[in-house]
Scaffold this active site. Sequence first.
Site, short mmCIF file in Angstrom:
data_model
loop_
_atom_site.label_atom_id
_atom_site.label_comp_id
_atom_site.label_asym_id
_atom_site.label_seq_id
_atom_site.Cartn_x
_atom_site.Cartn_y
_atom_site.Cartn_z
N ARG A 107 26.97 51.96 44.18
CA ARG A 107 28.19 52.12 43.79
C ARG A 107 28.26 53.78 44.35
O ARG A 107 27.69 54.77 42.95
CB ARG A 107 28.57 52.15 42.08
CG ARG A 107 29.59 52.11 41.75
CD ARG A 107 30.21 51.88 40.38
NE ARG A 107 29.86 50.32 40.45
CZ ARG A 107 30.81 49.41 39.26
NH1 ARG A 107 30.96 49.49 38.37
NH2 ARG A 107 30.50 48.24 39.35
N HIS A 134 34.75 46.00 47.07
CA HIS A 134 33.71 45.14 46.47
C HIS A 134 33.51 44.12 46.02
O HIS A 134 34.56 42.83 46.24
CB HIS A 134 34.27 45.71 44.95
CG HIS A 134 33.50 44.97 43.56
ND1 HIS A 134 31.70 45.33 43.82
CD2 HIS A 134 33.09 44.98 41.83
CE1 HIS A 134 31.15 45.02 42.24
NE2 HIS A 134 32.44 45.08 41.84
N GLN A 137 32.14 41.60 44.28
CA GLN A 137 32.92 40.41 42.88
C GLN A 137 33.09 40.08 44.02
O GLN A 137 33.37 38.11 43.28
CB GLN A 137 33.48 42.07 42.78
CG GLN A 137 35.22 41.37 41.26
CD GLN A 137 34.00 40.91 40.39
OE1 GLN A 137 32.93 41.62 39.73
NE2 GLN A 137 33.78 40.08 39.77
N ASP A 229 43.15 42.55 37.26
CA ASP A 229 42.36 44.08 37.73
C ASP A 229 43.25 45.02 36.86
O ASP A 229 44.34 45.07 36.99
CB ASP A 229 41.82 44.02 39.07
CG ASP A 229 40.65 45.08 38.81
OD1 ASP A 229 40.28 45.15 37.82
OD2 ASP A 229 40.32 45.35 40.39
N CYS A 269 38.06 40.99 36.67
CA CYS A 269 36.94 41.16 36.93
C CYS A 269 35.83 41.30 36.23
O CYS A 269 34.63 42.25 36.24
CB CYS A 269 36.82 42.20 38.76
SG CYS A 269 37.63 43.36 38.71
N ARG A 297 27.48 36.84 38.41
CA ARG A 297 27.02 37.96 39.48
C ARG A 297 26.01 37.47 39.40
O ARG A 297 25.14 37.81 40.70
CB ARG A 297 27.79 39.33 37.81
CG ARG A 297 29.53 39.48 38.31
CD ARG A 297 30.05 39.65 40.25
NE ARG A 297 29.01 41.26 40.49
CZ ARG A 297 29.70 42.28 39.85
NH1 ARG A 297 30.32 42.98 39.26
NH2 ARG A 297 28.25 43.41 40.57
N1 CP Z 1 33.47 43.93 37.71
C1 CP Z 1 32.38 44.99 37.63
O1 CP Z 1 32.03 45.63 38.87
O2 CP Z 1 32.55 45.39 36.37
P1 CP Z 1 31.09 46.81 35.96
O3 CP Z 1 31.88 47.91 37.08
O4 CP Z 1 31.22 46.72 34.71
O5 CP Z 1 29.55 47.10 36.86
#
Ligand code: CP
Length: 310
Positions: A107, A134, A137, A229, A269, A297
Amino acid sequence: RSSLFGKDLLTCQDLSRDEIWLIFETTKEMKHAYYRGERPRLLEGKNLGMIFEEPSTRTRVSFEVAMSQLGGHALYLRPGELHLGVRETIADTARVLSRYLDGIMARLLKHETLEELAKHATIPVINGLTDWFHPVQALTDVYTMLEKFGDLKKIKVAFFGDATNVANSLLVLTSRLGMNFTFCGPKKYWPKERVMKMVEENVAETGANIEITEDIDKAIKDANVVYTDLWWWVGQEHEAEERKAAFQPYQVNSNLMKRAAKNAVFMHCLPAARGMEVTDDVIDGPWSIVWDQAENRLHVEKAILVLLMG
Ligand code: CP
C-alpha cells in the site's frame, strides 16, 4: 500452476478476462472450502511481505489472515519501517526483498513507486492501494455483485461521489467485463484521462455501457448497486470544506436509495465517513451488503495469493 503464476497485480487492466474469471472461480472455491471447515495449506512455507505507507484495517488484517489460513506467513512492514526510497533506492529494496520473500503486497502513496518496485522485483507484487488504483478492492466488489445478482451483465452499478482509487479500479474492471457502470459526481472530480484511456480501450473490446455524469436522476434510475466512497483521503484534509460542499448533493441517503431499482443494494469499500458520503440508515439498513463485501476481501485475496504464488 495458473496463468497468473509469478505475475504482478498492479491494476485490473493487467488481467485478461479469463484471468479475472479464474480469480472469481478460485474465490468461490476458497470461500466454500472455508465454510466447510477446510484449511488447505496451499502456501505452506511461503512468505508475503506487506509494505504499508498508509494506515489500513481491512487490507492489513485480511492479507495476514489469508496467508495464515493458507499455511504461509505474512510480515507486516509498517510505515517508515523500510528504507523504501530513503537511504536505498526502490530498485535495490525490490532486489533484496525478492531474495527473501515469495510475494509482496504494498500500500503505497504513489502508484509510480509501486511500478518501480514491481519492475525490479522478481516475485509477484500486489497493489494494496495507491493514489490511483485499488484493484483487489474492485475485484472483491465485482465478485460480491456476482454472488448477489448472479449475472453481471444484467445489473446497473451507480457510483456516487469522487473518482477515488476505488472508483478508478471499478471503472477499469467493469468496462473490462462489459458491464453497465455509471459514475456520478461533480465534474471537477470526474475520473482522469489516465483511467478513461483504459476504459475506452475496454469499451471498444467489450461494448460495456460506461457513463460519466453529474445527473443524479439519470444515475440512480434502475441502479441495482449503489456505491460510494470517502469524499477526501489522507493528504486532502485541507480541501475538506470545499469537498463537503461539492459532494453533498451526491450523498447516498435513504431518499436516494428509494429511487434505485427495487432490488438495489448498497456497497462501500470502507472505511466510511458516516453522515458524509453515506447516512447511518443506509449503511446499517436493509440495502447494505458492506459487511459481506468486507468479508469477501479475505476470500478474494486467498484466491489471488494462491494463483500468483502457489
Ligand atoms: N477498503 C480498504 O482497503 O480498507 P482499509 O483501508 O482498511 O485497508
